[in-house]
Scaffold this active site. Structure first.
Site, short mmCIF file in Angstrom:
data_model
loop_
_atom_site.label_atom_id
_atom_site.label_comp_id
_atom_site.label_asym_id
_atom_site.label_seq_id
_atom_site.Cartn_x
_atom_site.Cartn_y
_atom_site.Cartn_z
N ARG A 138 -42.71 55.15 48.28
CA ARG A 138 -44.11 55.07 48.77
C ARG A 138 -44.19 54.93 50.29
O ARG A 138 -45.12 54.32 50.83
CB ARG A 138 -44.86 53.89 48.13
CG ARG A 138 -44.97 53.94 46.65
CD ARG A 138 -45.84 55.07 46.12
NE ARG A 138 -45.75 55.09 44.68
CZ ARG A 138 -44.83 55.77 43.99
NH1 ARG A 138 -43.94 56.55 44.62
NH2 ARG A 138 -44.78 55.72 42.69
N SER B 132 -52.26 51.51 40.95
CA SER B 132 -51.63 50.20 41.22
C SER B 132 -52.05 49.70 42.60
O SER B 132 -52.01 50.45 43.57
CB SER B 132 -50.10 50.33 41.20
OG SER B 132 -49.70 50.76 39.93
N GLU C 61 -50.18 48.76 48.06
CA GLU C 61 -49.98 50.21 48.13
C GLU C 61 -51.26 50.85 48.67
O GLU C 61 -51.21 51.87 49.36
CB GLU C 61 -49.66 50.74 46.72
CG GLU C 61 -49.21 52.17 46.68
CD GLU C 61 -48.76 52.61 45.28
OE1 GLU C 61 -48.11 51.82 44.56
OE2 GLU C 61 -49.10 53.74 44.91
C1 LIG Z 1 -56.07 56.11 38.56
C2 LIG Z 1 -55.08 56.21 39.68
C3 LIG Z 1 -53.73 56.34 39.39
C4 LIG Z 1 -52.79 56.46 40.42
N1 LIG Z 1 -51.49 56.63 40.10
C5 LIG Z 1 -50.58 56.81 41.08
C6 LIG Z 1 -49.19 57.06 40.75
O1 LIG Z 1 -48.81 57.13 39.60
N2 LIG Z 1 -48.33 57.24 41.79
C7 LIG Z 1 -48.74 57.21 43.09
O2 LIG Z 1 -47.91 57.41 43.97
N3 LIG Z 1 -50.02 56.95 43.42
C8 LIG Z 1 -50.95 56.76 42.44
N4 LIG Z 1 -52.25 56.51 42.76
C9 LIG Z 1 -52.64 56.34 44.16
C10 LIG Z 1 -53.21 57.62 44.80
O3 LIG Z 1 -53.46 58.60 43.84
C11 LIG Z 1 -52.22 58.20 45.80
O4 LIG Z 1 -51.95 57.25 46.78
C12 LIG Z 1 -52.75 59.49 46.45
O5 LIG Z 1 -51.71 60.14 47.13
C13 LIG Z 1 -53.93 59.23 47.40
O6 LIG Z 1 -54.52 60.47 47.71
P1 LIG Z 1 -55.94 60.62 48.40
O7 LIG Z 1 -56.09 62.04 48.82
O8 LIG Z 1 -57.00 60.09 47.54
O9 LIG Z 1 -55.75 59.75 49.71
P2 LIG Z 1 -56.72 58.61 50.39
O10 LIG Z 1 -56.87 57.53 49.41
O11 LIG Z 1 -57.98 59.29 50.84
O12 LIG Z 1 -55.86 58.21 51.60
C14 LIG Z 1 -54.64 57.54 51.43
C15 LIG Z 1 -53.91 57.51 52.78
O13 LIG Z 1 -53.49 58.83 53.09
C16 LIG Z 1 -53.81 59.12 54.45
N5 LIG Z 1 -54.04 60.57 54.53
C17 LIG Z 1 -54.83 61.32 53.74
N6 LIG Z 1 -54.78 62.62 54.09
C18 LIG Z 1 -53.94 62.69 55.17
C19 LIG Z 1 -53.46 63.76 55.99
N7 LIG Z 1 -53.85 65.03 55.80
N8 LIG Z 1 -52.59 63.46 56.98
C20 LIG Z 1 -52.19 62.18 57.19
N9 LIG Z 1 -52.59 61.12 56.45
C21 LIG Z 1 -53.46 61.39 55.44
C22 LIG Z 1 -55.07 58.32 54.73
O14 LIG Z 1 -55.21 58.06 56.10
C23 LIG Z 1 -54.79 57.05 53.94
O15 LIG Z 1 -54.07 56.11 54.71
C24 LIG Z 1 -53.21 56.39 41.76
C25 LIG Z 1 -54.58 56.24 42.05
C26 LIG Z 1 -55.50 56.16 41.02
C27 LIG Z 1 -56.96 56.02 41.33
#
Ligand SMILES: Cc1cc2nc3c(=O)[nH]c(=O)nc-3n(C[C@H](O)[C@H](O)[C@H](O)COP(=O)(O)OP(=O)(O)OC[C@H]3O[C@@H](n4cnc5c(N)ncnc54)[C@H](O)[C@@H]3O)c2cc1C
Length: 320
Positions: free
Chosen positions: A174, A225, A315
Site C-alpha cells: 500500500r 479497510s 490506509e
Molecule cells: C468497498 C471498498 C473496498 C476496498 N477494497 C480495497 C482493497 O481490497 N484493496 C485496496 O488496495 N484498496 C481497497 N479499497 C480502497 C480504495 O478502493 C483504493 O484505495 C483505491 O485505489 C482508491 O481509488 P480512488 O480513485 O477512489 O482514489 P481517491 O480515494 O480519490 O484518492 C486516493 C489517493 O489517491 C491519490 N490520487 C488519486 N488519483 C491520483 C493521480 N492521478 N495521481 C496521483 N495521486 C492520485 C489522491 O490524492 C489520494 O491521496 C476499498 C475501498 C472501498 C470503498
C-alpha cells in the site's frame, strides 16, 4: 500573486476543463462526507490538467488531486483551495502490454484485461476507484497488488511529464513513491500481463466479486479497510507476542485482529459505525460526519495503542 477570483477566471479560460465553485465534496466521496471545495476542476486532457496546475501553483492556493473518492475522508469544513481530478480513461492493449490512463475505473481495466484474455489483474476485481489511485496506493487484494504488473508510470513532476520504471516507483505494501511526492500527478501506467483463457479469468473475477459484494455492499458508504494491515516483522515486541500464529497471513497481521481484541466491532460514534462482522470496516449509516468518523478512528487507535503499544496507520487519505 493573482487573487482567488483572478485564478478562477484564468482557469475558466483553459479549454477542455470543467470548473465549479463551492462544490460539495460529499458528492465525490464514497463516504458521502465532506464540505465544499472552493474550486473543483476536472479534465480528460493532459495539457489542460497541466495548465490548471500551473495556474493553481501561481495562485499559491492549496491544491489536492482526487480520483474516485473511495479512499478519502474529507473534513466537514471542506477544502479551502482547488481540488483537481484527471479524467482521461483510455485503455489500450498491444500484445501482452496494456496502457491505462489514470482516470480509468480500475474495474474497467480489470474487465478490459479479461476480455483481451490477459491474466494478472483478475484478483483486483471489485476494488473501487481509479487506476491512478491504485498505482498511488499500490492497491491489491487476494495476495496480489497492482505493482506486480506495472512496467512504467507516466506522471507530471511539477515541471515536466516523466516516466518511472517499476523499481523507481518504490512499491511496497500500500505504498509507492507517489505517496511521498504528493505533488506528482499520475497520468497513465503500462502494465505487462500474460496470455490466458478469458473464460477462466472471468470465473476467477466473478467469484471474487461475489465474496466482495457480500462484505462491502455496493451502496455501503465506506472506504474499505480504514487501517493498513501490519507486517509481522515490524510489530513491537508486546504486540508480536500477543498475536496467535493462526492470525498471521503471508507475513501480515490484519489490523482487524487487533481491533477485534479491543472491542471495535459494532462500535458507533454518531451515525458512523464499525461493521459488526469486520472490525476494520467503518461506514456512514446515513448522516455521519467527518468529525464523528475521525473521533471513532482516534478512539480505535487509542485502544489499540493502550493495549498493544502499537500505532495503527490509516490506509485512507485525509483532505481538508
Ligand atoms: C468497498 C471498498 C473496498 C476496498 N477494497 C480495497 C482493497 O481490497 N484493496 C485496496 O488496495 N484498496 C481497497 N479499497 C480502497 C480504495 O478502493 C483504493 O484505495 C483505491 O485505489 C482508491 O481509488 P480512488 O480513485 O477512489 O482514489 P481517491 O480515494 O480519490 O484518492 C486516493 C489517493 O489517491 C491519490 N490520487 C488519486 N488519483 C491520483 C493521480 N492521478 N495521481 C496521483 N495521486 C492520485 C489522491 O490524492 C489520494 O491521496 C476499498 C475501498 C472501498 C470503498
Amino acid at each position: 500573486m493573482p487573487t482567488a477570483e483572478q485564478t478562477r477566471a484564468r482557469l475558466a479560460e483553459i479549454p477542455n476543463l470543467t470548473l465549479s465553485v463551492d462544490t460539495p465534496l460529499s458528492a465525490y466521496t464514497r463516504f458521502g462526507i465532506g464540505g465544499p471545495a472552493d474550486l473543483y476542476v476536472e479534465t480528460a486532457s493532459v495539457p489542460a490538467f497541466i495548465a490548471a496546475l500551473e495556474e493553481t501553483r501561481a495562485s499559491g492556493l492549496p491544491t489536492v488531486v482526487i480520483g474516485g473518492g473511495t479512499n478519502l475522508i474529507v473534513s466537514d469544513a471542506g477544502f479551502r483551495g482547488i481540488v483537481l481530478r484527471y479524467r482521461g480513461e483510455s485503455l489500450k492493449a498491444a500484445g501482452e502490454c496494456v496502457t491505462a490512463e489514470a482516470g480509468a475505473v480500475l474495474q474497467d481495466l480489470v474487465d478490459f484485461a479479461i476480455e483481451n484474455g490477459l491474466k494478472g489483474l483478475e484478483t483486483l476485481a471489485g476494488i473501487p476507484g481509479s487506476v491512478g489511485a491504485a498505482v498511488y496506493g499500490n492497491a491489491g487484494a487476494y495476495g496480489h497488488s497492482i505493482s506486480e504488473r506495472v512496467v512504467e508510470v507516466r506522471f507530471f513532476d511539477g515541471s515536466e511529464v516523466r516516466t518511472l520504471d517499476n523499481a523507481a516507483c518504490r512499491f511496497e505494501y500500500r505504498e509507492s513513491i507517489f505517496k511521498k511526492q504528493k505533488d506528482w500527478i499520475i497520468f497513465s501506467a503500462d502494465l505487462r500481463l500474460e496470455k490466458s483463457d478469458a473464460a477462466v479469468l472471468h470465473r476467477t473475477a466473478a467469484d471474487i466479486l461475489k465474496v466482495r459484494n457480500e462484505k462491502f455492499p455496493v451502496t455501503m458508504k465506506c472506504a474499505g479497510s480504514i487501517f493498513k494491515n501490519l507486517l509481522m516483522n515490524d510489530l513491537p515486541g508486546t504486540a508480536a507476542a500477543a498475536v496467535p500464529a493462526s492470525a498471521v497471513r503471508e507475513g501480515k497481521v490484519p489490523a482487524a485482529w487487533f481491533l477485534e481484541q479491543v472491542g471495535a466491532k459494532g462500535m458507533q460514534h454518531g451515525d458512523i459505525h464499525v461493521a459488526t462482522y469486520h472490525a476494520n470496516l467503518i461506514y456512514n449509516a446515513g448522516t455521519g460526519t467527518a468529525a464523528d468518523l475521525c473521533a471513532l478512528i482516534a478512539e480505535l487507535k487509542t485502544r489499540v495503542r493502550d493495549r498493544f503499544g502499537l500505532d495503527l496507520q490509516e490506509e485512507v487519505q485525509y483532505v481538508g
